[in-house]
Design an enzyme around this catalytic site. Structure first.
Site, PDB file in Angstrom:
ATOM      1  N   ASP A 129      51.931  52.956  34.632  1.00 55.91           N
ATOM      2  CA  ASP A 129      50.917  52.140  33.975  1.00 55.91           C
ATOM      3  C   ASP A 129      49.705  52.068  34.898  1.00 55.91           C
ATOM      4  O   ASP A 129      49.843  52.166  36.122  1.00 55.91           O
ATOM      5  CB  ASP A 129      51.439  50.737  33.670  1.00 55.91           C
ATOM      6  CG  ASP A 129      50.666  50.064  32.547  1.00 55.91           C
ATOM      7  OD1 ASP A 129      51.151  50.083  31.401  1.00 55.91           O
ATOM      8  OD2 ASP A 129      49.570  49.528  32.801  1.00 55.91           O
ATOM      9  N   SER A 130      48.533  51.893  34.307  1.00 55.78           N
ATOM     10  CA  SER A 130      47.323  51.806  35.123  1.00 55.78           C
ATOM     11  C   SER A 130      47.077  50.400  35.644  1.00 55.78           C
ATOM     12  O   SER A 130      46.174  50.188  36.453  1.00 55.78           O
ATOM     13  CB  SER A 130      46.107  52.267  34.307  1.00 55.78           C
ATOM     14  OG  SER A 130      45.930  51.422  33.179  1.00 55.78           O
ATOM     15  N   CYS A 171      49.824  52.599  17.782  1.00 56.89           N
ATOM     16  CA  CYS A 171      49.639  51.258  17.231  1.00 56.89           C
ATOM     17  C   CYS A 171      48.228  51.105  16.679  1.00 56.89           C
ATOM     18  O   CYS A 171      47.747  49.983  16.473  1.00 56.89           O
ATOM     19  CB  CYS A 171      49.926  50.189  18.286  1.00 56.89           C
ATOM     20  SG  CYS A 171      48.803  50.226  19.706  1.00 56.89           S
ATOM     21  N   PHE A 191      52.722  54.262  29.937  1.00 56.74           N
ATOM     22  CA  PHE A 191      52.100  53.018  29.492  1.00 56.74           C
ATOM     23  C   PHE A 191      53.178  51.929  29.416  1.00 56.74           C
ATOM     24  O   PHE A 191      53.365  51.267  28.399  1.00 56.74           O
ATOM     25  CB  PHE A 191      51.429  53.187  28.128  1.00 56.74           C
ATOM     26  CG  PHE A 191      50.536  54.389  28.012  1.00 56.74           C
ATOM     27  CD1 PHE A 191      49.226  54.358  28.486  1.00 56.74           C
ATOM     28  CD2 PHE A 191      50.999  55.568  27.433  1.00 56.74           C
ATOM     29  CE1 PHE A 191      48.402  55.473  28.378  1.00 56.74           C
ATOM     30  CE2 PHE A 191      50.175  56.683  27.325  1.00 56.74           C
ATOM     31  CZ  PHE A 191      48.876  56.636  27.804  1.00 56.74           C
ATOM     32  N   ARG A 216      63.269  49.594  21.459  1.00 55.63           N
ATOM     33  CA  ARG A 216      63.807  49.525  22.827  1.00 55.63           C
ATOM     34  C   ARG A 216      65.334  49.613  22.806  1.00 55.63           C
ATOM     35  O   ARG A 216      65.947  50.240  23.677  1.00 55.63           O
ATOM     36  CB  ARG A 216      63.345  48.229  23.509  1.00 55.63           C
ATOM     37  CG  ARG A 216      61.877  48.254  23.899  1.00 55.63           C
ATOM     38  CD  ARG A 216      61.495  47.056  24.750  1.00 55.63           C
ATOM     39  NE  ARG A 216      61.389  45.828  23.991  1.00 55.63           N
ATOM     40  CZ  ARG A 216      60.267  45.357  23.463  1.00 55.63           C
ATOM     41  NH1 ARG A 216      59.137  46.023  23.605  1.00 55.63           N
ATOM     42  NH2 ARG A 216      60.256  44.215  22.807  1.00 55.63           N
ATOM     43  N   ASP A 270      53.967  55.164  24.625  1.00 53.11           N
ATOM     44  CA  ASP A 270      53.599  53.976  23.855  1.00 53.11           C
ATOM     45  C   ASP A 270      52.228  53.491  24.330  1.00 53.11           C
ATOM     46  O   ASP A 270      52.111  52.448  24.971  1.00 53.11           O
ATOM     47  CB  ASP A 270      54.661  52.882  24.045  1.00 53.11           C
ATOM     48  CG  ASP A 270      54.415  51.674  23.153  1.00 53.11           C
ATOM     49  OD1 ASP A 270      53.720  51.825  22.133  1.00 53.11           O
ATOM     50  OD2 ASP A 270      54.917  50.581  23.493  1.00 53.11           O
TER      51      ASP A 270
END
Length: 396
Positions: free
Chosen positions: A249-250, A340, A227, A211, A300
């Site tokens: 984002d969902s 990830c 995301f 970040r 991400d």
């Protein structure tokens, strides 16, 4: 103490100090052992290989606490291990003064199945194995003594506990809930943390330095953060002088927290932030049809492949999202992309990104490889611990 006897030739991984013993390596158990009990591990020829936590319901049948046959696994053992993990982080300058910090990173800190994160004066403990679950009380005491934290919250609700035959467990283990919003400062930005309902232990501390990297790249750029969760990357992009940041984002609650986090930072230009609740894959296709472009795209996504068995299906999802990301970049733009998923190694992930750029008809080059922050170490005897991998790609 019960004895776990390995099959002939199956001691090799233990001799390399790998912390896991799989069910297929075990010959027999001599004596009685309940889930989480400490057993002595013996090679077929009788050599003692160390002491491990027994887990009869898991394919990982035992996790080594120690490779020393003489070392006793008791409260004092965990006091030493926890103190050592905390002390190691204190030697790293980049972690100095961080209010959000991973204190214990499981196997890589010699404490299999144990995660502990610190948010200010609050420690969050996550126990994912039968052995870790058995030593909850000792771990809480050790954490408080090593850190001086005023409270400890448990977030042992991950799916992997089911593989150990364990039920989800959450709640306060020490101290009382804080009366005000739990928040941390990270590189000049304040972030509210939901330790009870947020992802993982409340936040993605592993992306802290990435970040900061984004903050240094964002000046004057139109940024797309996919995301986005609670806006960690988004807020750092704004702090770095981005011209505009669109975050997708969902999850509606995650976006609400992201906007609340922005409100915690009145110094940031809120008018440059745009939030969109949508399926990321569909949203990027819609942007493509509309001809919208960006200077910097952050991808991400959540874990697509929890194990190697899911790698093929996950590869297609990673290929799709990176293809869309490449197509939305202006010439010379930057793609900051991550996986990830433990089932997707760095070499495979790089091939996926390369294939996405090729299918997008774009020339691209890696300008930096990205990984987790220093408080998320990877034990050399446990390469599986390197779950977070990423690349910063410049796309022509």
């Amino acid at each position: 103490m019960a004895k776990l006897i390995l099959l002939p030739g199956k001691e090799r991984s233990a001799l390399r100090r790998h912390p896991w013993l799989f069910a297929g390596s075990v010959g027999r158990l001599e004596g009685r052992a309940r889930p989480g009990d400490t057993v002595e591990v013996l090679a077929d020829d009788g050599r003692s290989l160390g002491r491990a936590a027994y887990s009869p319901k898991s394919q990982i049948r035992a996790r080594f606490w120690t490779f020393s046959p003489e070392e006793t696994v008791d409260d004092a053992f965990f006091k030493r291990r926890v103190a050592a993990a905390v002390a190691r982080r204190a030697t790293l300058p980049e972690l100095a003064g961080q209010e959000g910090l991973r204190l214990i990173h499981g196997e890589s800190d010699g404490l299999p199945g144990i995660i502990a994160d610190r948010y200010g004066d609050t420690a969050v403990l996550q126990l994912t194995s039968a052995g870790a679950d058995k030593w909850r009380g000792a771990l809480v005491t050790a954490l408080v003594q090593a850190t001086g934290c005023e409270r400890v919250f448990e977030r042992s609700d991950s799916d992997v506990r089911g593989l150990e035959g364990l039920e989800p467990t959450t709640g306060w283990l020490y101290g009382e809930a804080p009366k005000t919003l739990l928040a941390i400062a990270e590189h000049g930005v304040r972030l509210g943390i939901d330790i009870a309902g947020g992802h993982k232990t409340g936040f993605y501390l592993d992306q802290r330095e990435n970040r900061l990297l984004l903050k240094g790249l964002a000046a004057g750029k139109e940024v797309l953060n996919c995301f986005c969760y609670t806006g960690g990357f988004s807020l750092q992009a704004l702090a770095g002088g981005a011209a505009n940041v669109l975050s997708i984002d969902s999850s509606g609650p995650a976006l609400e927290q992201a906007q609340a986090n922005l409100a915690l930072n009145p110094q940031l230009p809120a008018a440059r932030a745009e939030w969109l609740e949508a399926d990321v894959f569909q949203a990027l296709r819609d942007f493509r049809k509309a001809g919208r472009q960006f200077d910097l795209v952050v991808l991400d996504p959540p874990k697509f492949a929890p194990s190697a068995a899911h790698a093929e299906r996950a590869s297609r999802a990673y290929k799709d999202i990176n293809l869309l990301g490449c197509r939305l970049l202006r010439p010379g733009g930057l793609l900051m992309t991550y996986s990830c998923s433990g089932g997707i190694g760095l070499e495979l992930f790089q091939k996926i990104v390369a294939g996405a750029a090729l299918d997008a008809g774009r020339d691209a080059r890696i300008v930096r490889r990205l990984a987790g922050a220093a408080d998320h170490p990877v034990g050399l005897n446990f390469p599986e611990g390197e779950y977070l991998k990423g690349v910063l790609v410049q796309v022509d």
